[in-house]
Scaffold this active site. Structure first.
Site, PDB file in Angstrom:
ATOM      1  N   SER A 154       3.980   2.242   8.487  1.00 36.24           N
ATOM      2  CA  SER A 154       3.793   1.242   7.452  1.00 36.24           C
ATOM      3  C   SER A 154       5.075   1.051   6.681  1.00 36.24           C
ATOM      4  O   SER A 154       5.708   2.018   6.270  1.00 36.24           O
ATOM      5  CB  SER A 154       2.682   1.661   6.511  1.00 36.24           C
ATOM      6  N   ASP A 184       1.126  -7.643   2.298  1.00 39.44           N
ATOM      7  CA  ASP A 184       1.273  -6.205   2.036  1.00 39.44           C
ATOM      8  C   ASP A 184       2.743  -5.781   1.905  1.00 39.44           C
ATOM      9  O   ASP A 184       3.280  -5.070   2.750  1.00 39.44           O
ATOM     10  CB  ASP A 184       0.583  -5.434   3.179  1.00 39.44           C
ATOM     11  N   HIS A 231       0.818  -1.215   0.000  1.00 43.23           N
ATOM     12  CA  HIS A 231       0.000   0.000   0.000  1.00 43.23           C
ATOM     13  C   HIS A 231       0.853   1.266   0.000  1.00 43.23           C
ATOM     14  O   HIS A 231       0.347   2.346  -0.296  1.00 43.23           O
ATOM     15  CB  HIS A 231      -1.069  -0.026   1.112  1.00 43.23           C
TER      16      HIS A 231
HETATM   17  N1  ARG Z   1      -4.855   0.364   7.738  1.00 39.74           N
HETATM   18  C1  ARG Z   1      -3.543   0.467   7.145  1.00 39.74           C
HETATM   19  C2  ARG Z   1      -3.002   1.893   7.324  1.00 39.74           C
HETATM   20  O1  ARG Z   1      -3.601   2.681   7.962  1.00 39.74           O
HETATM   21  C3  ARG Z   1      -3.526   0.031   5.729  1.00 39.74           C
HETATM   22  C4  ARG Z   1      -4.197   0.947   4.756  1.00 39.74           C
HETATM   23  C5  ARG Z   1      -4.173   0.532   3.326  1.00 39.74           C
HETATM   24  N2  ARG Z   1      -5.029  -0.583   3.066  1.00 39.74           N
HETATM   25  C6  ARG Z   1      -6.359  -0.496   2.824  1.00 39.74           C
HETATM   26  N3  ARG Z   1      -7.012  -1.596   2.695  1.00 39.74           N
HETATM   27  N4  ARG Z   1      -6.984   0.646   2.689  1.00 39.74           N
HETATM   28  O2  ARG Z   1      -2.389   2.516   6.531  1.00 39.74           O
HETATM   29  N1  ASP Z   2      -1.403   1.327   8.105  1.00 39.65           N
HETATM   30  C1  ASP Z   2      -0.680   2.421   8.740  1.00 39.65           C
HETATM   31  C2  ASP Z   2       0.301   3.094   7.780  1.00 39.65           C
HETATM   32  O1  ASP Z   2       0.092   3.090   6.579  1.00 39.65           O
HETATM   33  C3  ASP Z   2      -0.006   1.967   9.982  1.00 39.65           C
HETATM   34  C4  ASP Z   2      -0.905   2.133  11.165  1.00 39.65           C
HETATM   35  O2  ASP Z   2      -1.695   3.095  11.212  1.00 39.65           O
HETATM   36  O3  ASP Z   2      -0.774   1.329  12.083  1.00 39.65           O
HETATM   37  O4  ASP Z   2       1.234   3.751   8.173  1.00 39.65           O
END
Ligand code: ARG
Ligand code: ASP
Length: 653
Positions: free
Chosen positions: A588, A220, A83
């Site tokens: 991330s 990921d 991502h």
């Molecule tokens: N929750 C993770 C973060 O905050 C991954 C976000 C990207 N993935 C998604 N399915 N939107 O960045």
């Molecule tokens: N998914 C988040 C990021 O892209 C990491 C988190 O918020 O724990 O940095």
């Protein structure tokens, strides 16, 4: 007596083992090293951060300005999240080569794809420059004068730090709300090429359904390579460039993880607010989050409706949908977690105790000052947030105000319905004093939102006028007011922060995250999200096969993966794992390391029940989610057939 002593130490060990809160500055890690070692870390502070010798910091980069990445070979090979690489993978994709859908694997160096605009930053050094930044400060200076002084002194420090050129970049960052300042000097490399990415059905497996959740099975990760000039220094993209030779690259552990193992995360968390006044947390959990969640639910429903009707629209909106859904889901967990932790009441209790202590000191009354500032600011701030979530989500109005919108990914029926829903919400949600004259007059002129919408979408001039009046009203009127309050809040927070540190001298404070490099440490651990439910800390390929469903887009895995599993022997192939490290957005792509500093995974998410950790950390519920490095190796080999990449990595058992 002996028994009680043992019991006491056992209790102490338990309390300490649970206290995994904190994101620490690498340069000050010696403050924590005894605790880290007591919990299982086998290296020293100099291994984490050193300016005299190669250390782990030399293998960690700020990737593309919002993520973290790590070097995994002496030839510039870099891991980050799928991502985090998504936008670049997307840019290289076309109908003929859909790398998002099918994945991408360079089979040799010449097939690696350059990414204009992408850079990575290595930290050269960080140092406390508080005295230099505040040179010339006199008590009684107001916040504006102080800010000007800080800016001027910082500029001089930055310029001196980068005078040798060679891709050096510098920033001066305020820590503890400006009680301390640190200079960060980076070397920035701008030739960063795409090497590999799994298909989205692996890299985004589980999609929005599994996002922020456990059990998780998302692959990921994506792979890049940093290039340099022949002298190993930063250079603009050129075919003549050669793979960058890092001072340090990470060794990859094949030993695996199990419950209780020591782990640490080395990366760049973006923003946390751990020490703020109860009024801020109250606003976030009880006003801001719920309102923004409701507005986004409406927008997501509209997108979902059209996306399910057409494959083309699904492709156009999947990235936008993911962006909107990501924060939407996080806020739900955050608000719930804050309420569950009773954080507002806990903070109010703390504020009482604090004020009792502060009586007669220079800090007396600071919590009341903050409460008043929030009380005055919040209605204005709420309007601004409301405006951002409604008006600014309408692509037609964005285009009319000159902000770029990709027409390739534009579907007008979604935008029209969004217009009607969001303009209605904006109108209903805010008093008329938060609306420009032109808005009020148009509302009367058109009589209904439907007619208003038809006019805006039929007539470019109408759209322009509306977006301009709203833009002007908010950017010229409300933003400065909110900023002025925020400056005063920041000033009060500086005092309050300093006071909290004086009040609780027994505690080692860590500065709130601000995208500077940090170390968080903890251990591999499952959790219990609810009564009667208990989660293991590791997931496997078997779980992917269990979720596999060709009829559900998010769970439709590549046939090859089914075939591999069917061959047998891969049932226990590890995929993801949980640990107690305190992380945040920006972490991330961060390397997750074991007690010997070897790579065991890449961080990519947190669990939903712990997303309040940006405000308050609960050791029972806060978990970071990582992809197991052995799953990355498995995918490179079995799906990418890019085994040659493994040859340049160093493995340890
Ligand atoms: N929750 C993770 C973060 O905050 C991954 C976000 C990207 N993935 C998604 N399915 N939107 O960045
Ligand atoms: N998914 C988040 C990021 O892209 C990491 C988190 O918020 O724990 O940095």
């Amino acid at each position: 007596m002996k028994k009680t002593v043992i019991a006491f130490f056992a209790l102490l060990a338990m309390i300490q083992a649970r206290a995994d809160e904190g994101m620490w500055l690498p340069a000050l890690i010696s403050q924590r090293i005894t605790d880290m070692q007591a919990k299982g870390f086998r290296l020293g502070a100099e291994d984490i951060y050193s300016v005299n010798q190669a250390s782990l910091k030399d293998a960690v980069v700020l990737f593309g300005g919002g993520c973290t990445g790590e070097l995994v070979s002496d030839e510039g090979l870099l891991f980050t999240n799928h991502h985090c690489g998504y936008g670049y993978i997307q840019k290289h994709s076309s109908v003929e080569h859909d790398y998002l859908k099918d994945g991408f694997w360079a089979m040799n160096r010449s097939e690696e794809l350059p990414n204009p605009g992408l850079s990575v930053r290595f930290l050269e050094r960080m140092e406390d420059v508080t005295a230099q930044v505040l040179k010339g400060y006199e008590p009684g200076m107001d916040e504006e004068e102080r800010a000007a002084l800080v800016m001027e002194n910082s500029k001089a420090l930055r310029e001196a730090a980068v005078k040798d050129g060679g891709g050096l970049k510098a920033s001066v960052e305020a820590l503890f709300y400006g009680n301390q300042y640190f200079l960060f000097v980076f070397r920035e490399y701008t030739d960063v090429r795409l090497v590999g990415a799994p298909p989205s059905s692996i890299g985004k497996f589980g999609g929005e359904t599994d996002n922020w959740m456990w059990p998780r099975h998302t692959g990921d990760f994506s792979i890049f390579r940093v290039y340099a000039g022949k002298d190993n220094m930063p250079a603009e993209y050129s075919e003549e460039n050669v793979p960058y030779k890092p001072k340090k690259s990470l060794k990859i552990s094949l030993a695996g993880v199990k419950e209780g193992d020591f782990t640490f995360v080395y990366g760049c968390p973006g923003s946390t607010r751990e020490y703020v006044h109860s009024a801020e947390v109250d606003y976030v959990a009880n006003v801001s989050d719920p309102e923004k969640i409701a507005l986004r639910t409406t927008r997501l429903d509209i997108m979902k409706k059209y996306m399910s009707q057409s494959q083309a629209v699904r492709i156009q909106y999947s990235s936008k949908f993911a962006g909107v859904a990501n924060a939407w889901k996080k806020w739900q967990g955050e608000a719930k977690g804050i309420r569950k932790m009773n954080t507002v009441a806990e903070k109010q209790k703390f504020e009482k105790e604090f004020e009792a202590w502060a009586k007669g000191t220079g800090y007396e009354g600071i919590t009341d000052t903050l409460a008043e500032l929030y009380k005055a600011r919040n209605p204005l701030y709420r309007a601004l947030e409301y405006y951002n979530e409604t008006v600014r989500s309408i692509e037609k109005l964005q285009m009319s105000s000159g902000r770029p919108v990709s027409l390739k990914d534009y579907y007008q029926p979604i935008d029209e319905e969004t217009f009607t829903a969001m303009m209605t919400a904006f109108d209903k949600g805010l008093d008329d004093c938060y609306k420009p004259d032109y808005f009020l007059k148009s509302r009367e002129r058109f009589g209904s939102m439907e007619q208003w919408k038809d006019a805006v979408f039929a007539d470019t001039l109408e759209a322009k006028k509306l977006s301009r009046s709203l833009n002007e009203f908010y950017t010229e009127n409300l933003v400065p007011k909110v900023s002025s309050y925020n400056r005063r809040i920041n000033l009060a927070n500086r005092t309050y922060m300093k006071a909290q540190m004086a009040f609780r001298q027994d505690k080692t404070f860590y500065p709130d995250a601000n995208l500077t490099l940090r170390v968080a440490y903890g251990h591999v651990s499952g959790y219990s999200p609810a009564d009667g439910v208990s989660y293991n800390p590791v997931s496997t390929l078997t779980g992917i096969i269990e979720k596999d469903n060709p009829d559900i887009f998010d769970y439709n895995i590549p046939q090859t993966l089914r075939d591999i599993y069917a061959r047998g022997g891969y049932e226990d192939q590890p995929v993801c794992f949980l640990a107690t490290n305190h992380t945040s957005g920006g972490n991330s792509g961060s390397p997750v390391l074991n007690a010997d500093g070897n790579l065991i995974g890449i961080n990519f998410d947190r669990v939903w029940e712990g997303t309040m950790s940006d405000y308050v950390f609960d050791p029972d519920f806060c978990r970071n989610i990582s992809i197991d490095v052995r799953y990355i190796l498995f995918i490179i080999k079995e799906i990418g057939h890019a085994d040659y990449l493994l040859d340049e990595m160093a493995f340890v058992r």
